[in-house]
Design an enzyme around this catalytic site. Structure first.
Site, PDB file in Angstrom:
ATOM      1  N   LYS A   1      31.476  73.080  63.599  1.00  0.00           N
ATOM      2  CA  LYS A   1      30.318  72.931  62.700  1.00  0.00           C
ATOM      3  C   LYS A   1      29.684  74.294  62.435  1.00  0.00           C
ATOM      4  O   LYS A   1      28.610  74.622  62.961  1.00  0.00           O
ATOM      5  CB  LYS A   1      29.306  71.934  63.285  1.00  0.00           C
ATOM      6  CG  LYS A   1      28.320  71.409  62.243  1.00  0.00           C
ATOM      7  CD  LYS A   1      27.604  70.177  62.744  1.00  0.00           C
ATOM      8  CE  LYS A   1      26.484  69.726  61.838  1.00  0.00           C
ATOM      9  NZ  LYS A   1      26.907  69.298  60.512  1.00  0.00           N
TER      10      LYS A   1
ATOM     11  N   GLU B   1      36.867  64.567  53.713  1.00  0.00           N
ATOM     12  CA  GLU B   1      35.517  64.093  54.056  1.00  0.00           C
ATOM     13  C   GLU B   1      34.561  64.486  52.949  1.00  0.00           C
ATOM     14  O   GLU B   1      34.959  65.081  51.950  1.00  0.00           O
ATOM     15  CB  GLU B   1      35.071  64.690  55.396  1.00  0.00           C
ATOM     16  CG  GLU B   1      34.972  66.205  55.359  1.00  0.00           C
ATOM     17  CD  GLU B   1      34.525  66.821  56.681  1.00  0.00           C
ATOM     18  OE1 GLU B   1      33.780  66.170  57.433  1.00  0.00           O
ATOM     19  OE2 GLU B   1      34.909  67.971  56.945  1.00  0.00           O
TER      20      GLU B   1
ATOM     21  N   LEU C   1      34.985  67.364  60.091  1.00  0.00           N
ATOM     22  CA  LEU C   1      34.011  67.474  61.171  1.00  0.00           C
ATOM     23  C   LEU C   1      33.967  66.122  61.897  1.00  0.00           C
ATOM     24  O   LEU C   1      33.856  65.080  61.242  1.00  0.00           O
ATOM     25  CB  LEU C   1      32.620  67.782  60.601  1.00  0.00           C
ATOM     26  CG  LEU C   1      31.580  68.007  61.700  1.00  0.00           C
ATOM     27  CD1 LEU C   1      31.706  69.410  62.268  1.00  0.00           C
ATOM     28  CD2 LEU C   1      30.174  67.774  61.188  1.00  0.00           C
TER      29      LEU C   1
HETATM   30  N1  PDD Z   1      26.244  67.334  57.814  1.00  0.00           N
HETATM   31  N2  PDD Z   1      31.204  66.276  57.623  1.00  0.00           N
HETATM   32  C1  PDD Z   1      30.534  67.376  57.241  1.00  0.00           C
HETATM   33  C2  PDD Z   1      31.267  68.432  56.509  1.00  0.00           C
HETATM   34  C3  PDD Z   1      29.169  67.508  57.548  1.00  0.00           C
HETATM   35  O1  PDD Z   1      28.499  68.603  57.179  1.00  0.00           O
HETATM   36  C4  PDD Z   1      28.503  66.453  58.233  1.00  0.00           C
HETATM   37  C5  PDD Z   1      27.048  66.525  58.599  1.00  0.00           C
HETATM   38  C6  PDD Z   1      29.246  65.316  58.592  1.00  0.00           C
HETATM   39  C7  PDD Z   1      28.628  64.159  59.342  1.00  0.00           C
HETATM   40  O2  PDD Z   1      28.372  64.505  60.672  1.00  0.00           O
HETATM   41  P1  PDD Z   1      27.173  63.829  61.487  1.00  0.00           P
HETATM   42  O3  PDD Z   1      27.416  62.379  61.447  1.00  0.00           O
HETATM   43  O4  PDD Z   1      27.311  64.390  62.862  1.00  0.00           O
HETATM   44  O5  PDD Z   1      25.890  64.226  60.796  1.00  0.00           O
HETATM   45  C8  PDD Z   1      30.587  65.277  58.282  1.00  0.00           C
HETATM   46  C9  PDD Z   1      24.847  67.538  58.176  1.00  0.00           C
HETATM   47  C10 PDD Z   1      24.047  66.299  58.151  1.00  0.00           C
HETATM   48  C11 PDD Z   1      24.284  68.647  57.321  1.00  0.00           C
HETATM   49  O6  PDD Z   1      24.979  69.640  57.153  1.00  0.00           O
HETATM   50  O7  PDD Z   1      23.140  68.544  56.854  1.00  0.00           O
END
Ligand code: PDD
Length: 286
Positions: A149, A182, A207
């Site tokens: 991330k 995704e 991710l």
């Molecule tokens: N984004 N895939 C990507 C590329 C992401 O940036 C995110 C989350 C997710 C979902 O992950 P999670 O369920 O852990 O939030 C999948 C966050 C919310 C953001 O960048 O604001």
């Protein structure tokens, strides 16, 4: 509104919160982050977010800037000082500040830690869930380690802008074989006509979303059939339902992809049910 920001040990007024111009997060995107949902003033799935944070840092060989417990206290203090009941808390850790040079800086560098919290308009988010969102698909031009991330989010920024231009609220990245990886900031799911829920398996191409993981717990608990396999854009267009998951939107119905209505063009019944029961399976911090 964010009023107070944590920066390297200090709680600063928003206007004064900043990091050094040679911070490696600023110059190289040499940094990772987490976004957690705040629900009723409590952090949702903190353990899983902290697990992922530690993993991301490990992959980049950045030291944990402080203990998990101490980071947890920072998150809580930022939430408290900004009086967030419903919203998000954002945590970013960079490798730190050093004269610009590509290799990791020699010697000890102190990681930069920034944390901010923000309210989310509950009614607006619910309205969005009631209406469902539109998706635009785009080639996945990101790197080979999307499982980390990092703040290297330019492809996501461009994809969101392209989506917005066409009246869509999220973009789905598509790999060279035509399979959805995704969303720009979410994980992608479909419900086949058979009722089978499908999402891409975790791996380097996506991710591993915390919301995704908790939703898998929901599906297991409710004995709802699901499978982890890549799905194509064509399969998505023919699906009965589609949705995305993220900490910022939990389970959000998708009603159109590339302007083609999904199912009857309204949020699906199963998606709505998953949205309504999601928090039953989530961990809510004390
Ligand atoms: N984004 N895939 C990507 C590329 C992401 O940036 C995110 C989350 C997710 C979902 O992950 P999670 O369920 O852990 O939030 C999948 C966050 C919310 C953001 O960048 O604001």
């Amino acid at each position: 509104m964010t009023r107070v920001v944590y920066v390297n040990g200090r709680y600063l007024p928003y206007a004064q919160a900043g990091v050094h111009v040679e911070d490696r997060g600023f110059q190289f995107a040499d940094a990772i982050y987490e976004v957690c949902e705040v629900n009723g003033g409590r952090i949702v799935d903190e353990t899983r977010h902290m697990d992922r944070l530690e993993r991301s840092l490990g992959e980049l060989r950045i030291a944990m800037p402080m203990s998990r417990r101490a980071l947890g206290l920072v998150l809580r203090e930022v939430i408290r000082r900004n009086r967030v009941r419903t919203g998000l808390v954002y945590l970013q850790v960079t490798r730190g500040t050093a004269p610009r040079d590509f290799p990791f800086p020699a010697g000890e560098v102190t990681p930069t830690v920034v944390c901010l919290a923000r309210r989310v308009d509950d009614a607006r988010r619910d309205a969005r869930a009631t209406n469902g969102i539109a998706i635009k698909t785009l080639p996945d031009i990101r790197w080979g380690r999307c499982d980390i991330k990092t703040v290297m989010l330019l492809p996501a920024v461009l994809a969101k802008a392209a989506a917005e231009k066409e009246g869509a609220q999220e973009a789905w990245f598509v790999d060279p074989d035509g399979f959805v990886t995704e969303g720009a900031s979410s994980n992608a799911w479909i419900v086949e006509r058979s009722g089978m829920i499908v999402t891409r398996p975790a791996g380097n191409a996506i991710l591993p979303g915390v919301t995704r993981r908790t939703l898998v717990d929901v599906l297991d608990r409710e004995k709802i059939p699901f499978t982890e396999r890549p799905f194509s854009v064509d399969e998505a267009l023919a699906a009965r339902e589609a949705f995305i998951t993220s900490a910022s939107g939990t389970v959000m119905p998708v009603v159109a992809i590339d302007k083609v209505p999904i199912g009857d063009g309204r949020p699906g019944e199963l998606t709505r049910r998953l949205r309504s029961i999601f928090h039953q399976a989530a961990e809510l911090s004390p």
